[in-house]
Design a protein around this motif. Structure first.
Motif, mmCIF file in Angstrom:
data_model
loop_
_atom_site.group_PDB
_atom_site.id
_atom_site.type_symbol
_atom_site.label_atom_id
_atom_site.label_comp_id
_atom_site.label_asym_id
_atom_site.label_seq_id
_atom_site.Cartn_x
_atom_site.Cartn_y
_atom_site.Cartn_z
ATOM 1 N N GLU A 1 19.086 -6.355 26.122
ATOM 2 C CA GLU A 1 19.910 -6.859 25.023
ATOM 3 C C GLU A 1 19.198 -6.694 23.693
ATOM 4 O O GLU A 1 19.794 -6.302 22.693
ATOM 5 C CB GLU A 1 20.201 -8.342 25.257
ATOM 6 C CG GLU A 1 21.649 -8.616 25.584
ATOM 7 C CD GLU A 1 21.856 -10.062 25.984
ATOM 8 O OE1 GLU A 1 21.676 -10.944 25.119
ATOM 9 O OE2 GLU A 1 22.172 -10.291 27.173
ATOM 10 N N ASP B 1 19.063 -3.065 22.407
ATOM 11 C CA ASP B 1 20.323 -2.403 22.044
ATOM 12 C C ASP B 1 20.492 -2.418 20.525
ATOM 13 O O ASP B 1 21.266 -3.173 19.967
ATOM 14 C CB ASP B 1 21.498 -3.090 22.742
ATOM 15 C CG ASP B 1 22.772 -2.256 22.629
ATOM 16 O OD1 ASP B 1 22.691 -1.124 22.114
ATOM 17 O OD2 ASP B 1 23.828 -2.739 23.057
ATOM 18 N N GLU C 1 20.887 -0.151 16.722
ATOM 19 C CA GLU C 1 21.623 0.979 16.203
ATOM 20 C C GLU C 1 20.908 2.290 16.544
ATOM 21 O O GLU C 1 19.713 2.409 16.345
ATOM 22 C CB GLU C 1 21.708 0.837 14.684
ATOM 23 C CG GLU C 1 23.029 1.244 14.103
ATOM 24 C CD GLU C 1 23.071 0.861 12.633
ATOM 25 O OE1 GLU C 1 23.146 -0.359 12.354
ATOM 26 O OE2 GLU C 1 23.014 1.767 11.791
ATOM 27 N N THR D 1 22.976 -3.650 15.583
ATOM 28 C CA THR D 1 23.378 -3.786 16.977
ATOM 29 C C THR D 1 23.963 -2.464 17.433
ATOM 30 O O THR D 1 24.770 -1.863 16.728
ATOM 31 C CB THR D 1 24.457 -4.879 17.121
ATOM 32 O OG1 THR D 1 23.993 -6.036 16.435
ATOM 33 C CG2 THR D 1 24.684 -5.217 18.586
ATOM 34 N N GLY D 2 23.536 -2.021 18.584
ATOM 35 C CA GLY D 2 23.986 -0.728 19.079
ATOM 36 C C GLY D 2 25.075 -0.871 20.124
ATOM 37 O O GLY D 2 25.549 -1.974 20.403
ATOM 38 N N ASP D 3 25.505 0.249 20.640
ATOM 39 C CA ASP D 3 26.478 0.216 21.728
ATOM 40 C C ASP D 3 25.998 1.144 22.845
ATOM 41 O O ASP D 3 26.710 2.023 23.308
ATOM 42 C CB ASP D 3 27.880 0.598 21.244
ATOM 43 C CG ASP D 3 27.875 1.907 20.481
ATOM 44 O OD1 ASP D 3 26.779 2.494 20.327
ATOM 45 O OD2 ASP D 3 28.959 2.354 20.060
ATOM 46 N N THR E 1 24.743 2.463 26.450
ATOM 47 C CA THR E 1 25.052 2.188 27.846
ATOM 48 C C THR E 1 23.807 1.566 28.483
ATOM 49 O O THR E 1 22.688 1.905 28.125
ATOM 50 C CB THR E 1 25.389 3.489 28.593
ATOM 51 O OG1 THR E 1 24.256 4.368 28.486
ATOM 52 C CG2 THR E 1 26.614 4.175 27.999
#
Lengths: 316, 263
Positions: A50, A53, A55, A163-165, A167
């Protein structure tokens, strides 16, 4: 190219350098239009994932193997993961633990390794910048290979933000237990003593330039005149001249006093890591090129054996 | 038991120096035994003195000029030394950890040691990776940055402390055979005695070329190429006090009083 960074954690804490690797890794992925993967091995991998994760991260691989770092496990897992994601560049912290497995992984992959890198660029091939002779000079190294591993010096790149997305997937590593021939049995805090240098407002810090143990009297006299605490750089602790609880630096204490007076300290990167957060840094050193002057706010480029007695005189 | 200890002659650069191509102008360089290796030699000699039947062999990569430095290890108690050198090495570019590990692994294949001690890093290029790379080549276990070593020969285990960042040590048991990279401060390296220095002159110092080790020039080709060497731009913006010691001390005292120090 696909960049794979490996996070570092210890005793439940993700170490800052893990996020710095993401910045370094993203820059190289961007330069080549590739992906940034990061891996975390052992501990509370979901919680760590978490935090990782950020950018620019495309994929996070969690490997639920053990609680703490073990180089035999890390070597096997990172080797397998580099193959599985078809990584072109492996980026690992230049930390005590990073240097305990990155060379083995690079050797196993038959990839060249450049350690303690302070800058990276990519233009048809990878170029790494590192320091030589105790930071006196920098050198650039061209890596004539399609794939490579680097260990990156902490605090050279900013931590990745946002905050990234990414996988997140659990990587099922195949750890050969018979190849795990070292066992971590515990941890020990060292340097617990009578002096708490992290609590001092003013530190008079002394290094190799003091030359002889007897000369330390001069430093203690100055500390007394200034109502300050004496701290030191590594060589004086190695020599047994001062106790470990007075050591400032990467393997000692991190200090942030109001005033830090570095006397006869050249300012090696390991030392600077422990004191750069001080409000005001004063350096006294004969060598005008000493790296300590790069981070000092005020400097005297003169013989400490002349300056320190004169300074004591000023406060009497 | 046999202990192989790797030693390196390193360049110490003067405060004021000039760059010559991809190196430092030799006029500003002095050479000495790498500080970390001094601790590794001491650790090996202490094991030798504490136990029965321990042979300590020092190994180095370097030309004939490095012999004086290697003899320091012999003077401090190593039984004999091996020096690897070859014209091909003189002509080679960067001796990176992989190349060095390959050379030392070839020596280790001859010597068959139970324990290899290296310094954590060398003071000049500071890669800090040769020891662990060597372990991988040899199929040995390893531990990096060891600042406490307790060898249990019967059990075949080294109980070590690894010096992590921030004043924390990791306690680890390492199965032998192993490569341990030794950190400064683990012991107090001795000064060579006059007797030791005399004895060192008659101790064996073997020389191996690449061919002697069954290697060829292709084995020392590195994909790493050093392309530039320069003095970094000073990042500093320090206010430097000028003048005599009395004058600079007086200015500094003024500054410190302003900051509330000593009052």
């Amino acid at each position: 190219m696909t960049v794979l960074t490996v996070a570092e954690h210890r005793r439940g804490e993700l170490r800052d350098v893990s996020l710095e690797l993401l910045t370094a890794g993203r820059e190289l992925a961007d330069a080549t239009g590739g992906e940034l993967h990061t891996a975390v091995v052992g501990g509370d991998v979901e919680a760590f994932a978490e935090r990782l994760d950020r950018e620019g991260v495309d994929a996070i691989h969690t490997v639920d193997e053990g609680e703490e770092f073990n180089h035999d496990v890390y070597t096997q897992v990172v080797h397998q993961l580099a193959d599985a994601v078809d990584a072109d560049l492996l980026v690992v912290p230049n930390s005590v633990n990073g240097l305990d497995y990155a060379p083995a992984v690079a050797s196993r992959l038959d990839w060249p390794l450049v350690t303690d890198v302070v800058d990276l660029s990519y233009d048809d091939e990878l170029t790494a910048t590192r320091e030589l002779y105790g930071s006196k000079v920098e050198t650039t190294i061209d890596v004539h290979a399609d794939r490579a591993a680097v260990t990156v010096r902490p605090a050279e790149w900013p931590a990745a933000e946002g905050t990234g997305d990414a996988t997140v997937d659990a990587f099922d590593a195949d750890v050969d237990e018979s190849a795990v021939r070292s066992t971590v049995t515990g941890f020990e805090e060292v340097g617990g003593g009578e002096v708490d240098i992290t609590d001092a407002d003013v530190l008079v810090s002394v290094g190799r330039g003091i030359e002889e143990e007897e000369n330390l009297n001069l430093i203690f006299d100055l500390a007394e005149a200034l109502d300050a605490t004496v701290s030191a750089s590594r060589p004086l602790i190695d020599n047994g001249w001062l106790a470990k609880d007075r050591q400032v630096g990467q393997s000692g204490k991190v200090v942030t006093p109001d005033v830090y007076i570095a006397i006869g300290i050249s300012g090696a990167v390991q030392h600077v890591a422990g004191m750069k957060g001080s409000d005001t840094i004063v350096a006294i050193n004969t060598d005008p090129n000493a790296p300590i002057f790069d981070i000092a706010d005020y400097g005297i480029q003169d013989d400490l054996f002349e300056v320190v007695p004169a300074l004591i005189e000023e406060f009497q | 038991m046999k202990i192989l200890v790797t030693v390196k002659e390193v360049a110490d650069v003067d405060d004021e120096f000039e760059i010559d191509g991809l190196g430092i102008d030799d006029r500003y360089v002095t050479y000495d035994l790498n500080e970390w290796d001094d601790y590794a030699v001491e650790a090996a000699v202490q094991i030798q003195e504490a136990g029965e039947d321990v042979e300590v062999v020092a190994v180095t990569i370097g030309d004939t000029d490095t012999e004086d430095t290697i003899r320091q290890a012999l003077a401090k108690g190593a039984d004999r030394a091996v020096r690897v050198w070859d014209d091909a090495l003189a002509a080679a570019g960067l001796l990176d950890p992989e190349t060095k590990a390959r050379l030392i692994a070839a020596v280790a294949a001859e010597e068959d040691p139970d324990l290899v001690l290296t310094g954590v890093q060398s003071a000049d290029d500071g890669f800090g990776a040769t020891g662990v790379t060597l372990a991988e080549h040899l199929g040995f276990e390893w531990a990096a940055v060891v600042n406490d070593l307790d060898l249990d020969r019967e059990a075949g285990v080294a109980h070590v402390h690894r010096e992590l960042e921030g004043g924390v040590e990791e306690l680890t048991d390492v199965e032998l055979p192993a490569v341990l990279t030794i950190q400064t401060g683990i012991n107090e390296p001795r000064y060579a005695s006059l007797r030791g220095i005399r004895q060192a002159q008659s101790k064996e110092l073997a020389e191996y070329t690449l061919a002697d080790l069954g290697l060829t020039a292709a084995d020392i080709e590195s994909p790493l190429e050093q392309t530039d060497l320069y003095e970094p731009e000073s990042e500093g913006d320090a206010t430097v006090f000028e003048g005599s010691a009395e004058e600079t001390a007086s200015e500094l005292a003024g500054l410190l009083r302003e900051k509330g120090v000593g009052s």
